[in-house]
Design a protein around this motif. Structure first.
Motif, short mmCIF file in Angstrom:
data_model
loop_
_atom_site.label_atom_id
_atom_site.label_comp_id
_atom_site.label_asym_id
_atom_site.label_seq_id
_atom_site.Cartn_x
_atom_site.Cartn_y
_atom_site.Cartn_z
N ALA A 27 48.76 39.36 26.82
CA ALA A 27 49.67 39.95 25.85
C ALA A 27 50.24 41.24 26.42
CB ALA A 27 48.95 40.22 24.53
N HIS A 28 51.35 41.68 25.86
CA HIS A 28 51.91 42.98 26.24
C HIS A 28 52.74 43.52 25.09
CE1 HIS A 28 56.37 42.64 27.56
NE2 HIS A 28 56.11 41.60 26.82
N VAL A 29 53.07 44.82 25.16
CA VAL A 29 53.89 45.46 24.14
C VAL A 29 55.35 45.14 24.44
CG1 VAL A 29 54.59 47.65 23.11
CG2 VAL A 29 52.21 47.28 23.80
N ASN A 30 56.00 44.41 23.55
CA ASN A 30 57.39 44.03 23.80
C ASN A 30 58.41 44.84 23.01
OD1 ASN A 30 56.71 42.81 21.35
ND2 ASN A 30 58.16 41.14 21.65
N GLN A 31 57.92 45.68 22.07
CA GLN A 31 58.85 46.55 21.34
C GLN A 31 58.11 47.72 20.72
OE1 GLN A 31 61.62 44.51 18.82
NE2 GLN A 31 62.46 46.38 17.94
N ILE A 32 58.75 48.91 20.84
CA ILE A 32 58.32 50.12 20.14
C ILE A 32 59.56 50.70 19.48
CG2 ILE A 32 57.45 52.47 20.35
CD1 ILE A 32 55.26 50.45 20.81
N GLY A 33 59.52 50.84 18.16
CA GLY A 33 60.71 51.32 17.46
C GLY A 33 61.88 50.41 17.75
N ASP A 34 62.99 50.99 18.20
CA ASP A 34 64.17 50.19 18.53
C ASP A 34 64.29 49.89 20.02
OD1 ASP A 34 64.81 52.71 19.44
OD2 ASP A 34 66.66 52.92 18.30
N VAL A 35 63.25 50.21 20.78
CA VAL A 35 63.25 49.93 22.23
C VAL A 35 62.55 48.59 22.45
CG1 VAL A 35 62.51 50.69 24.51
CG2 VAL A 35 63.22 52.38 22.79
N GLN A 67 57.63 55.07 26.34
CA GLN A 67 56.79 56.26 26.47
C GLN A 67 57.53 57.49 25.95
OE1 GLN A 67 53.64 56.28 28.33
NE2 GLN A 67 53.29 58.47 28.02
N ASP A 68 58.80 57.63 26.32
CA ASP A 68 59.60 58.78 25.88
C ASP A 68 59.75 58.78 24.36
OD1 ASP A 68 59.93 59.56 28.49
OD2 ASP A 68 61.91 58.65 28.74
N LEU A 69 59.98 57.60 23.78
CA LEU A 69 60.15 57.51 22.33
C LEU A 69 58.86 57.87 21.60
CD1 LEU A 69 62.04 56.70 19.99
CD2 LEU A 69 61.14 54.37 20.20
N ILE A 70 57.74 57.37 22.09
CA ILE A 70 56.44 57.67 21.47
C ILE A 70 56.17 59.16 21.51
CG2 ILE A 70 53.95 57.36 21.69
CD1 ILE A 70 54.60 54.55 22.89
N GLU A 71 56.46 59.78 22.64
CA GLU A 71 56.21 61.22 22.78
C GLU A 71 57.08 62.03 21.84
OE1 GLU A 71 56.65 62.01 26.92
OE2 GLU A 71 54.74 61.06 27.47
N GLU A 72 58.30 61.56 21.57
CA GLU A 72 59.18 62.24 20.62
C GLU A 72 58.55 62.27 19.23
OE1 GLU A 72 63.16 60.72 20.43
OE2 GLU A 72 63.40 60.72 22.61
N GLY A 111 55.69 48.96 16.19
CA GLY A 111 56.09 48.16 17.34
C GLY A 111 55.53 46.75 17.24
N SER A 112 55.59 46.02 18.33
CA SER A 112 55.11 44.64 18.32
C SER A 112 54.48 44.26 19.64
CB SER A 112 56.25 43.66 17.97
OG SER A 112 57.30 43.76 18.91
N ILE A 113 53.67 43.19 19.59
CA ILE A 113 52.95 42.69 20.75
C ILE A 113 53.27 41.22 20.93
CG2 ILE A 113 50.65 42.22 21.71
CD1 ILE A 113 49.64 44.60 20.00
N TYR A 114 53.68 40.84 22.13
CA TYR A 114 53.93 39.44 22.48
C TYR A 114 52.67 38.89 23.14
CZ TYR A 114 55.72 35.43 25.13
OH TYR A 114 55.90 34.18 25.69
N PHE A 115 52.30 37.65 22.77
CA PHE A 115 51.13 37.03 23.39
C PHE A 115 51.48 35.63 23.90
CE2 PHE A 115 50.95 35.86 18.89
CZ PHE A 115 50.75 34.49 18.95
N GLU A 116 50.73 35.18 24.89
CA GLU A 116 50.98 33.85 25.47
C GLU A 116 49.67 33.29 26.02
OE1 GLU A 116 53.84 31.81 28.90
OE2 GLU A 116 54.48 33.66 27.87
#
Length: 383
Positions: free
Chosen positions: A154-162, A193-198, A208-213
């Protein structure tokens, strides 16, 4: 309190509170003969543990696992596996303002309303710290699946609008652990990373969201209707704290597709077996695995514990108050949620593998009646 067990044959029962003495679980149904060590489990716990980067809570928990039962000479014995993870860095005094004044959008009020009491330190049983047990049990499930040629990631495929572009399974395996966000696309990871730090600097949080396979899943896992693979996956993923949506295959996008567009035509594979031309169903048709990769997505809302002042209602004094959550909390959940989603995927799949007879529920070597095995302990007097 019910609802502390997950699974049918491979069953996990958990215990512990966020600021209690320890977390832990019992794993029942793991076949005998699986080589297993604390190090095997620790690897995934280290991916979930707090304090691993600047975009996670600073709570200092080593999350060291201790195996208390179910192992003999490095192999599972087929009996329940007991796992314990000690809590080391609890600071309950930070939560005293909320004993009778519930934090907004937490489980504080609902737990008190249901039971008439609750463990309030760190959120007690409603805390996402409980997922440490799931990851520990999931590490065992992963080892069983690996023996059967099943891989998952799995991985992080979206944070906010990124949002990250689609990535291959190889990219998932190769790049998702290379950055603090756990996004398999390095360029997108920097933007996340930049968005999270903001938001972190503003004293706020973001979702955000997590994609899995999963690859190598055999045909035929799942039962029609209430025990379908998709239904059980949905239960598993919706149990993850902060989850607001679960989807597989096209997911929500399916509402925009016609039947002709979505339907997977059939063709024959190299061995002469029917196989879908596409895989818009996410590896599940009629609630049963098709043999194609299973994939989907889990959406997590923004962390509810934020340092900005918020209004609460103290039922003991009858006052409306403005309180501030003073503690150590994540500004975003998906980076540490990746091993949790992987664990729930693994636990669901291995349970179905056992239910379908793909894995012998008694022993991994599938040799009923054989007692003189490579993993049976030797008598030291015979040496």
């Amino acid at each position: 309190m019910n609802g502390n067990s997950f699974g049918r044959l491979f069953q996990v029962t958990t215990f512990g509170e966020s600021h209690g003495e320890a977390m832990g679980c019992t794993v029942s149904g793991c076949p005998a003969g699986l080589e297993l060590s604390e190090e095997d489990i620790q690897a995934d716990l280290d991916r979930r543990k707090p304090g691993q980067s600047m975009i996670t809570t600073s709570r200092g928990e080593p999350d060291d696992v201790s195996i208390k039962s179910g192992i003999q000479d490095g192999y599972t014995t087929g009996t329940p596996i007991g796992l314990v993870i000690q809590n080391k860095d609890a600071r309950s005094e930070k939560y005293e303002p909320f004993i009778t004044a519930p934090r907004p959008s937490h489980g504080d009020f609902t737990y008190s309303a249901k039971f008439g009491t609750r463990n309030w330190g760190g959120g007690g049983r409603s805390s996402a710290r409980e997922t440490v047990n799931w990851v520990a049990a999931g590490a065992i499930a992963k080892k069983l699946l690996e023996r059967e040629g099943v891989e998952l990631k799995a991985h992080v495929n979206q944070i906010g609008d990124v949002e990250a572009p689609e990535v291959s399974f190889e990219q998932l395996k190769e790049h998702s652990e290379e950055n603090d966000v756990r996004c398999a696309d390095p360029e997108t990871a920097e933007k996340m990373q930049d968005l999270i730090e903001e938001y972190q600097e503003e004293g706020d949080s973001i979702g955000g969201s997590i994609y899995f396979e999963a690859r190598g899943v055999p045909v035929g896992l799942g039962a029609p209707r209430f025990d379908s693979l998709s239904a059980r996956l949905g239960q598993a993923m919706m149990a993850v704290p902060a989850t607001t949506a679960f989807e597989f295959g096209l997911g929500r996008e399916a509402r925009e597709w016609t039947g002709k567009e979505r339907n997977d035509d059939w063709e024959f594979d190299s061995e002469g077996n029917p196989t879908p031309v596409e895989n818009d169903h996410g590896g599940i048709q009629g609630g049963i695995s098709s043999g194609e990769p299973i994939y989907g997505e889990v959406t997590l809302h923004a962390p509810t514990s934020i340092p900005k002042p918020q209004q609460t209602a103290d039922w003991e004094t009858g006052e409306l108050k403005e309180e501030q959550v003073i503690g150590r909390h994540d500004p975003v959940l998906p980076p540490r949620g990746v091993p949790v989603v992987e664990a729930m995927l693994a636990l669901t799949l291995v349970d179905f593998m056992l239910l379908s007879g793909r894995i012998n529920p008694d022993r991994v070597d599938d040799q009923p009646g054989e007692y003189d095995t490579d993993y049976h302990p030797s008598n030291p007097r015979n040496e």
